[in-house]
Design a protein around this motif. Structure first.
Motif, mmCIF file in Angstrom:
data_model
loop_
_atom_site.group_PDB
_atom_site.id
_atom_site.type_symbol
_atom_site.label_atom_id
_atom_site.label_comp_id
_atom_site.label_asym_id
_atom_site.label_seq_id
_atom_site.Cartn_x
_atom_site.Cartn_y
_atom_site.Cartn_z
ATOM 1 N N GLN A 126 -3.210 -6.247 -8.484
ATOM 2 C CA GLN A 126 -2.636 -5.194 -9.303
ATOM 3 C C GLN A 126 -3.709 -4.149 -9.549
ATOM 4 N N MET A 127 -3.418 -2.921 -9.158
ATOM 5 C CA MET A 127 -4.396 -1.848 -9.264
ATOM 6 C C MET A 127 -3.870 -0.769 -10.205
ATOM 7 N N ASN A 128 -4.534 -0.583 -11.309
ATOM 8 C CA ASN A 128 -4.164 0.426 -12.299
ATOM 9 C C ASN A 128 -5.241 1.495 -12.397
ATOM 10 N N SER A 129 -4.885 2.605 -13.003
ATOM 11 C CA SER A 129 -5.837 3.713 -13.204
ATOM 12 C C SER A 129 -6.573 4.044 -11.916
ATOM 13 N N LEU A 130 -5.818 4.191 -10.852
ATOM 14 C CA LEU A 130 -6.423 4.418 -9.546
ATOM 15 C C LEU A 130 -7.153 5.747 -9.488
ATOM 16 N N LYS A 131 -8.228 5.742 -8.713
ATOM 17 C CA LYS A 131 -9.069 6.916 -8.536
ATOM 18 C C LYS A 131 -9.120 7.281 -7.063
ATOM 19 N N PRO A 132 -9.420 8.536 -6.748
ATOM 20 C CA PRO A 132 -9.526 8.919 -5.333
ATOM 21 C C PRO A 132 -10.527 8.057 -4.569
ATOM 22 N N GLU A 133 -11.579 7.607 -5.220
ATOM 23 C CA GLU A 133 -12.570 6.775 -4.537
ATOM 24 C C GLU A 133 -12.069 5.360 -4.237
ATOM 25 N N ASP A 134 -10.883 5.012 -4.697
ATOM 26 C CA ASP A 134 -10.268 3.733 -4.338
ATOM 27 C C ASP A 134 -9.545 3.812 -2.994
ATOM 28 N N THR A 135 -9.466 5.000 -2.431
ATOM 29 C CA THR A 135 -8.799 5.188 -1.141
ATOM 30 C C THR A 135 -9.504 4.393 -0.051
ATOM 31 N N ALA A 136 -8.739 3.536 0.629
ATOM 32 C CA ALA A 136 -9.301 2.662 1.661
ATOM 33 C C ALA A 136 -8.178 1.842 2.281
ATOM 34 N N VAL A 137 -8.511 1.149 3.348
ATOM 35 C CA VAL A 137 -7.645 0.090 3.851
ATOM 36 C C VAL A 137 -8.035 -1.184 3.110
ATOM 37 N N TYR A 138 -7.044 -1.838 2.541
ATOM 38 C CA TYR A 138 -7.282 -3.050 1.765
ATOM 39 C C TYR A 138 -6.872 -4.272 2.582
ATOM 40 N N TYR A 139 -7.755 -5.260 2.583
ATOM 41 C CA TYR A 139 -7.540 -6.484 3.335
ATOM 42 C C TYR A 139 -7.575 -7.696 2.410
ATOM 43 N N CYS A 140 -6.707 -8.651 2.673
ATOM 44 C CA CYS A 140 -6.877 -9.942 2.018
ATOM 45 C C CYS A 140 -7.489 -10.911 3.024
ATOM 46 N N ALA A 141 -8.118 -11.933 2.491
ATOM 47 C CA ALA A 141 -8.820 -12.885 3.342
ATOM 48 C C ALA A 141 -8.818 -14.265 2.689
ATOM 49 N N GLY A 158 0.816 -1.209 0.000
ATOM 50 C CA GLY A 158 0.000 0.000 0.000
ATOM 51 C C GLY A 158 0.844 1.251 0.000
ATOM 52 N N GLY A 159 0.193 2.394 -0.145
ATOM 53 C CA GLY A 159 0.914 3.658 -0.132
ATOM 54 C C GLY A 159 0.090 4.784 -0.699
ATOM 55 N N LEU A 160 0.777 5.880 -0.963
ATOM 56 C CA LEU A 160 0.153 7.088 -1.507
ATOM 57 C C LEU A 160 0.503 7.183 -2.994
ATOM 58 N N VAL A 161 -0.505 7.385 -3.816
ATOM 59 C CA VAL A 161 -0.285 7.466 -5.261
ATOM 60 C C VAL A 161 -1.230 8.507 -5.843
ATOM 61 N N GLN A 162 -0.814 9.125 -6.919
ATOM 62 C CA GLN A 162 -1.677 10.094 -7.582
ATOM 63 C C GLN A 162 -2.731 9.372 -8.424
ATOM 64 N N ALA A 163 -3.832 10.055 -8.647
ATOM 65 C CA ALA A 163 -4.869 9.502 -9.505
ATOM 66 C C ALA A 163 -4.285 9.129 -10.862
ATOM 67 N N GLY A 164 -4.687 7.964 -11.358
ATOM 68 C CA GLY A 164 -4.155 7.459 -12.605
ATOM 69 C C GLY A 164 -2.961 6.540 -12.434
ATOM 70 N N GLY A 165 -2.414 6.511 -11.238
ATOM 71 C CA GLY A 165 -1.254 5.686 -10.962
ATOM 72 C C GLY A 165 -1.610 4.240 -10.664
ATOM 73 N N SER A 166 -0.579 3.477 -10.307
ATOM 74 C CA SER A 166 -0.743 2.048 -10.063
ATOM 75 C C SER A 166 -0.067 1.633 -8.761
ATOM 76 N N LEU A 167 -0.598 0.596 -8.175
ATOM 77 C CA LEU A 167 0.010 -0.065 -7.028
ATOM 78 C C LEU A 167 -0.233 -1.560 -7.166
ATOM 79 N N ARG A 168 0.659 -2.356 -6.597
ATOM 80 C CA ARG A 168 0.428 -3.789 -6.515
ATOM 81 C C ARG A 168 0.480 -4.209 -5.048
ATOM 82 N N LEU A 169 -0.624 -4.746 -4.586
ATOM 83 C CA LEU A 169 -0.695 -5.270 -3.233
ATOM 84 C C LEU A 169 -0.334 -6.747 -3.240
#
Length: 127
Positions: free
Chosen positions: A82-97, A9-20
Motif C-alpha cells: 500500500q503506497m500513500n502520499s506518493l511522490k514523483p521520486e517514487d516513479t519506478a518499475v516495482y517488483y516483488c520477490a 501499478g499505474g499513473l497517479v498524481q503526487a499525493g495519491g495512493s496505489l496498492r500493488l
C-alpha cells in the motif's frame, strides 16, 4: 518453484495512493520471505520493503517509512504494498520477490537473497 505476478501499478498524481498486489503460484507461499523492490530508469534496483513469513516482521527503506505498508495474506498467496502520499521520486518499475532464506532486514534488503521475481509493474507519479 514459485511464479510471481504483480498488478496494481499505474499513473497517479503526487499525493495519491496505489496498492500493488503480488500473487504467487504454488502451495508453499507461506514458506517464503517476501520483498518489494523498485528500479527507476538508469538506476539500480533498490529495496522498498520486506515481510517475514508470518508477517511478524516488516521492514522499509527510510524513504518510504510512514507512507508505504507491506502486508501479506498467506491464504490468498498474495503480498501487498500500500503506497500513500506518493511522490514523483517514487516513479519506478516495482517488483516483488520471494526468498527461502531466513533473516531480518540484513537479508530481506539484498537483491541477491531472492531466487524468484515477478515481471514488474510500472508506477508513475506525476507532479
Amino acid at each position: 518453484q514459485v511464479q510471481l505476478v504483480e498488478s496494481g501499478g499505474g499513473l497517479v498524481q503526487a499525493g495519491g495512493s496505489l496498492r500493488l498486489s503480488c500473487t504467487a503460484s504454488g502451495r508453499t507461499f507461506s514458506s517464503y520471505g517476501m520483498g518489494w523492490f523498485r528500479q527507476a530508469p538508469g538506476k539500480e534496483r533498490e529495496f522498498v520493503g520486506g515481510i517475514s513469513r508470518s508477517s511478524g516482521s516488516k521492514y522499509y527503506t527510510d524513504s518510504v517509512k510512514g507512507r508505504f505498508t507491506i502486508s501479506r495474506d498467506n491464504a490468498q498467496n498474495t503480498v501487498y504494498l500500500q503506497m500513500n502520499s506518493l511522490k514523483p521520486e517514487d516513479t519506478a518499475v516495482y517488483y516483488c520477490a520471494a526468498t527461502s532464506g531466513f533473516g531480518g532486514l540484513d537479508l530481506l534488503r539484498l537483491v541477491n537473497a531472492y531466487a524468484y521475481w515477478g515481471q514488474g509493474t510500472q508506477v508513475t507519479v506525476s507532479s
